[in-house]
Scaffold this motif. Structure first.
Motif, PDB file in Angstrom:
ATOM      1  N   CYS A   1      42.933  43.711  67.150  1.00 30.11           N
ATOM      2  CA  CYS A   1      43.643  44.849  67.561  1.00 30.11           C
ATOM      3  C   CYS A   1      44.083  44.859  68.943  1.00 30.11           C
ATOM      4  O   CYS A   1      45.243  45.082  69.334  1.00 30.11           O
ATOM      5  CB  CYS A   1      42.979  46.300  67.380  1.00 30.11           C
ATOM      6  SG  CYS A   1      42.740  46.733  65.617  1.00 30.11           S
ATOM      7  N   CYS A   2      43.332  44.595  69.728  1.00 31.94           N
ATOM      8  CA  CYS A   2      43.603  44.127  71.371  1.00 31.94           C
ATOM      9  C   CYS A   2      44.250  42.946  71.561  1.00 31.94           C
ATOM     10  O   CYS A   2      45.062  42.859  72.108  1.00 31.94           O
ATOM     11  CB  CYS A   2      42.492  44.250  72.094  1.00 31.94           C
ATOM     12  SG  CYS A   2      41.516  46.043  71.849  1.00 31.94           S
ATOM     13  N   ARG A   3      43.883  42.054  70.975  1.00 33.77           N
ATOM     14  CA  ARG A   3      44.570  40.504  70.994  1.00 33.77           C
ATOM     15  C   ARG A   3      46.134  40.753  70.382  1.00 33.77           C
ATOM     16  O   ARG A   3      46.890  40.136  71.223  1.00 33.77           O
ATOM     17  CB  ARG A   3      43.932  39.507  70.359  1.00 33.77           C
ATOM     18  CG  ARG A   3      42.464  39.030  70.786  1.00 33.77           C
ATOM     19  CD  ARG A   3      42.155  37.885  70.154  1.00 33.77           C
ATOM     20  NE  ARG A   3      43.080  36.890  69.685  1.00 33.77           N
ATOM     21  CZ  ARG A   3      43.355  36.440  68.516  1.00 33.77           C
ATOM     22  NH1 ARG A   3      42.792  37.029  67.601  1.00 33.77           N
ATOM     23  NH2 ARG A   3      44.103  35.325  68.417  1.00 33.77           N
ATOM     24  N   ALA A   4      46.405  41.647  69.370  1.00 36.68           N
ATOM     25  CA  ALA A   4      47.634  41.574  69.059  1.00 36.68           C
ATOM     26  C   ALA A   4      48.428  42.405  69.888  1.00 36.68           C
ATOM     27  O   ALA A   4      49.601  41.901  69.912  1.00 36.68           O
ATOM     28  CB  ALA A   4      47.362  42.866  67.404  1.00 36.68           C
ATOM     29  N   GLY A   5      48.119  43.194  70.566  1.00 34.26           N
ATOM     30  CA  GLY A   5      49.180  43.710  71.690  1.00 34.26           C
ATOM     31  C   GLY A   5      49.500  42.603  72.808  1.00 34.26           C
ATOM     32  O   GLY A   5      50.706  42.493  73.114  1.00 34.26           O
ATOM     33  N   ALA A   6      48.675  41.483  73.038  1.00 33.31           N
ATOM     34  CA  ALA A   6      48.843  40.644  73.864  1.00 33.31           C
ATOM     35  C   ALA A   6      49.706  39.441  73.205  1.00 33.31           C
ATOM     36  O   ALA A   6      50.769  38.634  73.718  1.00 33.31           O
ATOM     37  CB  ALA A   6      47.500  39.877  74.486  1.00 33.31           C
ATOM     38  N   ILE A   7      49.519  39.324  71.784  1.00 30.23           N
ATOM     39  CA  ILE A   7      50.285  38.434  70.971  1.00 30.23           C
ATOM     40  C   ILE A   7      51.661  38.898  71.101  1.00 30.23           C
ATOM     41  O   ILE A   7      52.887  38.211  71.210  1.00 30.23           O
ATOM     42  CB  ILE A   7      49.668  38.184  69.702  1.00 30.23           C
ATOM     43  CG1 ILE A   7      48.273  37.296  69.510  1.00 30.23           C
ATOM     44  CG2 ILE A   7      50.642  37.358  68.791  1.00 30.23           C
ATOM     45  CD1 ILE A   7      47.712  37.394  68.307  1.00 30.23           C
TER      46      ILE A   7
END
Length: 295
Positions: free
Chosen positions: A189-195
């Motif tokens: 979920c948190c990596r998705a924002g960065a991606i």
């Protein structure tokens, strides 16, 4: 500035609207499946995972629609996991979020198909042009969610959780179980924002570290609720781990030490966000909420 409960509620309302659009009511022969899917996905829930996608995406000025569609995909995977977790072959629960589970309200076969359909719909959502204009970004999202939900993530963690009912796990093994079962999806979920935002590798690592500590703290809080929480507040049957003889952080450390460990992990998670300054305050609030909640 919007405070955490208000922002969490705003994201939840928007996610519910997206999910309702993805799961239309139908009069076709397969109506039974769609009804069960809507029941599982549109029922009461905090929508914390979509919130984490939205809050991390905000750090990189991602368009809200892209973040919310990605958050909806994660919520579909989460709801699928709950439907299958509740099955008699797994945790055998008849109550979830204060109402009958899908297999109790329909039947086991319908519940299995419901979980399967929710899971596959999640990847359909992520792969759509509407989620993000870049095929490379969509591919990273699909790959990342698949890894978080699969044998190296959530499914593998569930397998370890089942083994824990008949095997004595040490604290390190339990930590690995929790990282896979709960932490992997939260980390995505948190990596998705960065991606979605094309962020630097350094920013992505910081969010991943935050999410890993958050995920472990969240699961310890779940274990504490199972031991000394209220079934009315939790909306589900409690005291299951002790009844099954399953080792948890709480059973190994005791209630107070486990609560202290959860708080330490929450603070440690927040410390990973230093590079984002005040822009990450909602994520810090989410870390505190995760260990203070009652359901």
């Amino acid at each position: 500035m919007t405070d955490f409960p208000e922002r969490l509620g705003q994201v939840a309302a928007k996610i519910d609207r997206i999910l309702a659009g993805l799961l239309p009511e139908t009069g076709r022969a397969e109506k039974r499946l769609f009804d069960a899917m809507r029941y599982a996905a549109l029922g009461p829930g905090k929508r914390l995972r979509p919130f984490l996608v939205a809050a991390s995406a905000d750090l990189f000025d991602v368009e809200e629609h892209s973040a919310l569609r990605c958050g909806a995909a994660v919520e579909l995977v989460h709801c699928y996991s709950l439907v299958h977790d509740d099955l008699p072959a797994m945790d055998d629960d008849d109550i979830r979020r204060g109402r009958p589970t899908v297999h109790a309200a329909w039947d086991e076969a319908t519940a299995i198909l419901t979980g399967d359909a929710l899971l596959t719909l999640a990847f359909e959502v992520l792969a759509a042009d509407e989620t993000h204009p870049s095929p490379a970004v969509r591919m990273r999202l699909v790959s990342g969610l698949a890894a978080a939900a699969g044998a190296e993530g959530m499914c593998g963690g569930q397998m370890l959780d089942m083994l824990a009912e008949r095997t004595t796990f040490e604290l390190g093994e339990i930590a690995r179980l929790e990282r896979m079962k709960t932490g992997a999806l939260i980390a995505f979920c948190c990596r998705a924002g960065a991606i979605l935002g094309g962020a630097s590798a350094e920013a992505e690592r910081a969010l991943t570290a935050y999410a890993q500590d958050l995920g472990f703290a969240f699961q310890i809080a779940d274990d504490l609720i199972d031991v000394d929480g209220s079934e009315e507040d939790a909306g589900k049957r409690l005291r299951k781990d002790a009844a099954q003889g399953k080792a948890t952080v709480v059973s190994l450390l005791g209630i107070e030490s486990a609560r202290a460990r959860a708080r330490m992990l929450s603070e440690q998670a927040s410390a990973h966000l230093e590079c984002f300054g005040a822009g990450a305050d909602l994520l810090r609030d989410a870390a505190r909420f995760s260990v203070e909640r009652s359901n």
